[in-house]
Design an enzyme around this catalytic site. Structure first.
Site, PDB file in Angstrom:
ATOM      1  N   CYS A  91      53.259  45.021  43.004  1.00  0.00           N
ATOM      2  CA  CYS A  91      52.806  45.726  41.799  1.00  0.00           C
ATOM      3  C   CYS A  91      52.631  47.221  42.003  1.00  0.00           C
ATOM      4  CB  CYS A  91      51.521  45.102  41.288  1.00  0.00           C
ATOM      5  SG  CYS A  91      51.740  43.385  40.759  1.00  0.00           S
ATOM      6  N   HIS A 134      44.620  51.139  37.733  1.00  0.00           N
ATOM      7  CA  HIS A 134      45.434  49.927  37.811  1.00  0.00           C
ATOM      8  C   HIS A 134      44.927  48.946  36.756  1.00  0.00           C
ATOM      9  CE1 HIS A 134      48.066  46.933  39.564  1.00  0.00           C
ATOM     10  NE2 HIS A 134      47.056  46.091  39.608  1.00  0.00           N
ATOM     11  N   GLU A 167      38.537  48.503  42.261  1.00  0.00           N
ATOM     12  CA  GLU A 167      39.055  49.819  41.894  1.00  0.00           C
ATOM     13  C   GLU A 167      37.924  50.778  41.523  1.00  0.00           C
ATOM     14  OE1 GLU A 167      42.645  51.538  39.102  1.00  0.00           O
ATOM     15  OE2 GLU A 167      41.857  49.530  38.736  1.00  0.00           O
ATOM     16  N   LYS A 219      47.131  48.852  30.638  1.00  0.00           N
ATOM     17  CA  LYS A 219      47.483  47.431  30.657  1.00  0.00           C
ATOM     18  C   LYS A 219      46.769  46.674  29.544  1.00  0.00           C
ATOM     19  CE  LYS A 219      48.569  47.039  35.620  1.00  0.00           C
ATOM     20  NZ  LYS A 219      48.257  48.401  36.085  1.00  0.00           N
ATOM     21  N   HIS A 249      50.761  43.809  32.021  1.00  0.00           N
ATOM     22  CA  HIS A 249      51.053  44.120  33.422  1.00  0.00           C
ATOM     23  C   HIS A 249      52.491  43.714  33.722  1.00  0.00           C
ATOM     24  CE1 HIS A 249      50.909  44.729  37.576  1.00  0.00           C
ATOM     25  NE2 HIS A 249      49.887  43.977  37.929  1.00  0.00           N
ATOM     26  N   PHE A 295      49.718  42.656  45.239  1.00  0.00           N
ATOM     27  CA  PHE A 295      49.650  41.539  46.162  1.00  0.00           C
ATOM     28  C   PHE A 295      50.309  41.934  47.486  1.00  0.00           C
ATOM     29  CE2 PHE A 295      49.486  37.883  42.808  1.00  0.00           C
ATOM     30  CZ  PHE A 295      48.212  38.266  42.481  1.00  0.00           C
TER      31      PHE A 295
END
Length: 422
Positions: A169, A309, A320, A341, A346, A405
């Site tokens: 990502c 993010h 975050e 998002k 996403h 990830f």
């Protein structure tokens, strides 16, 4: 001496509209493009919502041959690249093709086409031994993600460096950073770079269902993505692409090209901890932010906006928030931070590049996009997340961060160029 890198052209294919203008209008309005999945019957799945692009290949200028050959994600990238080149006012015939590069980020490659071909060849999974004569002649291109860079290179006549960056990502941020580095180090004068992904397919939905990463809020698709909200319960899958024309600053100035922003800093770290888990203190993301600031020689107090993010999972949003506090210290509380998002979902490897587009447009327009659907903030997420409505704000520098990830953490800094933004 390293060369400076600026963005002179932008193209976007995103949920809610094709083109950078439609994308920006969606963001600043605070509208959402999340809905019940329409590409296939989602009823067997835990999460049945996504942010789909209303994309017509023919209306976007692709020929029937291109449409038949290319995976949906490759189509997105080629269309976005064409918009970026036109936006930058590039005369491709006047460029040295060996000094024109292409970089495309993608997390999951040609997922939709690969799944479609497997379903055909295996008779919907009934056959273990499949017959390759039943598959598309373009199956090899679907299997090799490098075909994305090749398609973009062919479309713009680029014969310089070509690469695909795949780091989950953070692929979008990392691809734009790599494209900038090709210019900074002198390997190219112009790079068409960005990212693309089209992952809304049964296999992807099933994978995220298995780890309960996506939201089961199927009864209210428009409000299903809720970053930083206390009621959030997973992210909403999306798709799309953003591509940019990156140039050496002096070259752009010589040709009188309007500039969106300068890419002044970037850094990436890996937590070497867990495939999907995050340490709650946000140390690795904070280190990436600090390193990017050092590279840019930028005081943290100059950052006027953080593009989060902000995936909408409990773990990510808290991680975050902690990272931004750790890196920016007291200035974190004075800095607006939002997640797009909440509106466009996403899109895995593509989202980092789409968020760079949002940051560049925020600098140009002096507007911070909001976090939609944020009504009840998580007490552990105590920063200014710009709830519900966009906010006017002059921006000299913005920070965009990504988390993926595998433990990937990336941070990019964009700044208002000399003489003002486009």
């Amino acid at each position: 001496m390293h060369r400076r890198v600026v963005i002179t052209g932008m193209g976007v294919v995103a949920p809610g509209g094709v083109g950078a203008k439609a994308f920006w209008e969606l963001l600043t309005s605070g509208r959402t493009a999340t809905r019940t999945i329409s590409f296939f019957d989602p009823s067997p799945f835990r999460s049945q919502v996504a942010a789909e692009c209303d994309f017509d290949p023919a209306a976007c200028g692709l020929t029937p041959v291109q449409t038949a050959r290319m995976d949906r994600a490759a189509q997105f990238a080629v269309v976005a690249a064409a918009e970026a080149v036109a936006d930058a006012g590039l005369e491709l015939a006047e460029l040295d093709p060996y000094r024109l590069g292409t970089v495309v980020g993608s997390a999951v490659g040609a997922t939709m086409s690969l799944e479609r071909e497997y379903v055909i060849a295996s008779q919907k999974g009934a056959r273990w031994l499949v017959d390759n004569t039943h598959t598309s002649p373009h199956l090899y291109d679907y299997y090799v993600p490098g075909s994305f860079a090749a398609e973009v290179a062919w479309s713009v006549g680029a014969e310089g460096p070509a690469a695909v960056v795949s780091t989950g990502c953070t692929s979008g941020l990392d691809a734009v950073a790599y494209a900038a580095e090709l210019i900074r180090e002198g390997s190219a004068d112009v790079v068409v770079g960005g990212a693309t992904d089209a992952p809304i397919s049964p296999i992807t939905v099933a994978c995220f269902d298995a780890i309960k990463a996506t939201t089961p809020r199927n009864d209210d698709p428009a409000h299903a993505s809720r970053p930083f909200d206390n009621s959030r319960n997973g992210f909403v899958l999306g798709e799309g692409s953003a591509m940019f024309v990156l140039e050496d600053f002096e070259r752009a100035r010589r040709r009188g090209a309007p500039v969106y922003a300068e890419i002044v800093g970037f850094a990436s770290r890996c937590n070497a901890f867990h495939m999907t888990g995050l340490r709650p203190d946000g140390r690795e993301m904070a280190e990436a932010i600090r390193s990017a600031l050092d590279f840019a020689q930028l005081n943290p107090e100059r950052i006027g906006y953080v593009n989060a993010h902000g995936s909408g999972t409990k773990q990510n949003d808290r991680h975050e928030t902690a990272a931004v506090k750790l890196a920016l210290k007291d200035h974190a509380y004075a800095t607006p931070m939002s997640s797009i998002k909440s509106m466009v979902g996403h899109s895995l490897g593509a989202i980092g590049a789409i968020e760079v587009a949002a940051c560049a447009l925020a600098i140009v327009n002096g507007v911070v996009p909001p976090t939609a659907n944020l009504h009840e903030p998580d007490p552990e997420c105590d920063l200014d997340y710009v709830p519900l409505e966009a906010r006017d704000r002059h921006l000299d520098a913005v920070l965009s961060v990504g988390s993926g990830f595998g433990g990937f953490q990336s941070a990019m800094l964009l700044a208002r160029p000399e003489g003002g933004a486009r």
